[in-house]
Design a protein around this motif. Structure first.
Motif, short mmCIF file in Angstrom:
data_model
loop_
_atom_site.label_atom_id
_atom_site.label_comp_id
_atom_site.label_asym_id
_atom_site.label_seq_id
_atom_site.Cartn_x
_atom_site.Cartn_y
_atom_site.Cartn_z
N ASP A 264 36.25 43.59 37.95
CA ASP A 264 36.94 42.52 37.22
C ASP A 264 37.77 41.63 38.15
O ASP A 264 38.33 40.63 37.70
N THR A 265 37.85 41.99 39.42
CA THR A 265 38.58 41.19 40.38
C THR A 265 37.99 39.79 40.46
O THR A 265 36.78 39.63 40.70
N ALA A 266 38.82 38.78 40.21
CA ALA A 266 38.34 37.40 40.17
C ALA A 266 39.51 36.46 39.93
O ALA A 266 40.61 36.90 39.58
N THR A 267 39.24 35.17 40.12
CA THR A 267 40.16 34.15 39.63
C THR A 267 39.74 33.83 38.20
O THR A 267 38.57 33.52 37.95
N TYR A 268 40.68 33.90 37.28
CA TYR A 268 40.39 33.68 35.87
C TYR A 268 40.86 32.28 35.47
O TYR A 268 41.98 31.87 35.79
N TYR A 269 39.99 31.59 34.76
CA TYR A 269 40.24 30.23 34.32
C TYR A 269 40.14 30.13 32.80
O TYR A 269 39.27 30.76 32.20
N GLN B 24 43.91 25.70 36.41
CA GLN B 24 43.79 25.89 37.86
C GLN B 24 43.44 27.32 38.25
O GLN B 24 43.07 27.56 39.40
N GLY B 25 43.59 28.23 37.31
CA GLY B 25 43.19 29.61 37.59
C GLY B 25 44.37 30.51 37.91
O GLY B 25 45.41 30.07 38.38
N THR B 26 44.17 31.80 37.63
CA THR B 26 45.15 32.83 37.97
C THR B 26 44.40 34.02 38.52
O THR B 26 43.35 34.40 38.01
N GLN B 27 44.93 34.62 39.58
CA GLN B 27 44.20 35.67 40.31
C GLN B 27 44.47 37.05 39.71
O GLN B 27 45.62 37.44 39.49
N VAL B 28 43.39 37.76 39.49
CA VAL B 28 43.46 39.16 39.06
C VAL B 28 42.77 40.01 40.11
O VAL B 28 41.60 39.76 40.45
N THR B 29 43.47 41.00 40.63
CA THR B 29 42.91 41.91 41.63
C THR B 29 43.05 43.33 41.13
O THR B 29 44.16 43.76 40.78
N VAL B 30 41.94 44.05 41.08
CA VAL B 30 41.93 45.42 40.59
C VAL B 30 41.50 46.33 41.74
O VAL B 30 40.39 46.19 42.27
N PHE C 263 36.86 32.01 31.67
CA PHE C 263 35.83 32.20 32.69
C PHE C 263 36.47 32.91 33.86
O PHE C 263 37.69 33.02 33.95
N ARG C 264 35.64 33.39 34.78
CA ARG C 264 36.17 33.98 35.99
C ARG C 264 35.22 33.72 37.15
O ARG C 264 34.02 33.55 36.95
N ARG C 265 35.80 33.70 38.36
CA ARG C 265 35.00 33.54 39.56
C ARG C 265 35.28 34.72 40.48
O ARG C 265 36.33 34.75 41.14
N PRO C 266 34.38 35.71 40.52
CA PRO C 266 34.57 36.83 41.45
C PRO C 266 34.43 36.34 42.89
O PRO C 266 33.81 35.30 43.15
N PRO C 267 34.96 37.07 43.86
CA PRO C 267 34.86 36.66 45.26
C PRO C 267 33.42 36.46 45.68
O PRO C 267 32.57 37.33 45.48
N GLY C 268 33.12 35.30 46.23
CA GLY C 268 31.78 35.03 46.74
C GLY C 268 30.74 34.76 45.69
O GLY C 268 29.55 34.65 46.00
N LEU D 163 45.78 22.44 31.06
CA LEU D 163 45.79 23.87 30.79
C LEU D 163 46.45 24.59 31.97
O LEU D 163 46.11 24.30 33.12
N VAL D 164 47.34 25.52 31.67
CA VAL D 164 48.02 26.27 32.72
C VAL D 164 47.93 27.75 32.41
O VAL D 164 48.43 28.21 31.38
#
Length: 122
Positions: free
Chosen positions: A89-94, A114-120, A37-42, A4-5
């Motif tokens: 919503d800032t997070a790495t989205y998978y 591998q994820g794509t970064q979203v920064t708001v 899915f997403r992984r917010p900072p921390g 998946l990309v």
């Protein structure tokens, strides 16, 4: 590259929109549950939205009414349209896929990007 990309991540201002894409390679996604899915900072990875092979969709409360998950089986691609973005919503989205599971638990999905970064920004 894995199975998946993801693409489409960017930096945007609050209230803006983005569309994420996730392309599957090496297997057919039409018969699988696909999820974002997403992984917010921390923080830990969290569920965002899922779409069953049937096309049925589910959303987590923080994104309900703002995000739309969809799939184009002919293109083997999953999408996440994100509107009215907020700093939270800032997070790495998978994206993830599985043949048998379609719930919110991360460790139940077999395939991951591998994820794509979203920064708001506010």
């Amino acid at each position: 590259q894995g199975p998946l990309v993801e693409s489409g991540g960017a930096s945007v201002q609050s209230g803006g929109s983005l569309r994420l894409s996730c392309t599957a390679s090496g297997y057919i996604m039409s018969d699988k549950c696909m999820a974002w899915f997403r992984r917010p900072p921390g923080k830990q990875r969290e569920a965002v939205a899922r779409i069953y092979a049937s096309g049925y969709t589910t959303y987590e409360d923080p994104v309900l009414g703002r995000f739309t998950i969809s799939r184009d089986n002919a293109k083997n691609t999953l999408y996440l349209q994100m509107n009215n973005l907020e700093p939270e919503d800032t997070a790495t989205y998978y994206c993830a896929a599985d043949s048998y599971y379609c719930g919110p638990l991360t460790d139940r999905y077999r395939y991951w990007g591998q994820g794509t970064q979203v920064t708001v920004s506010s």
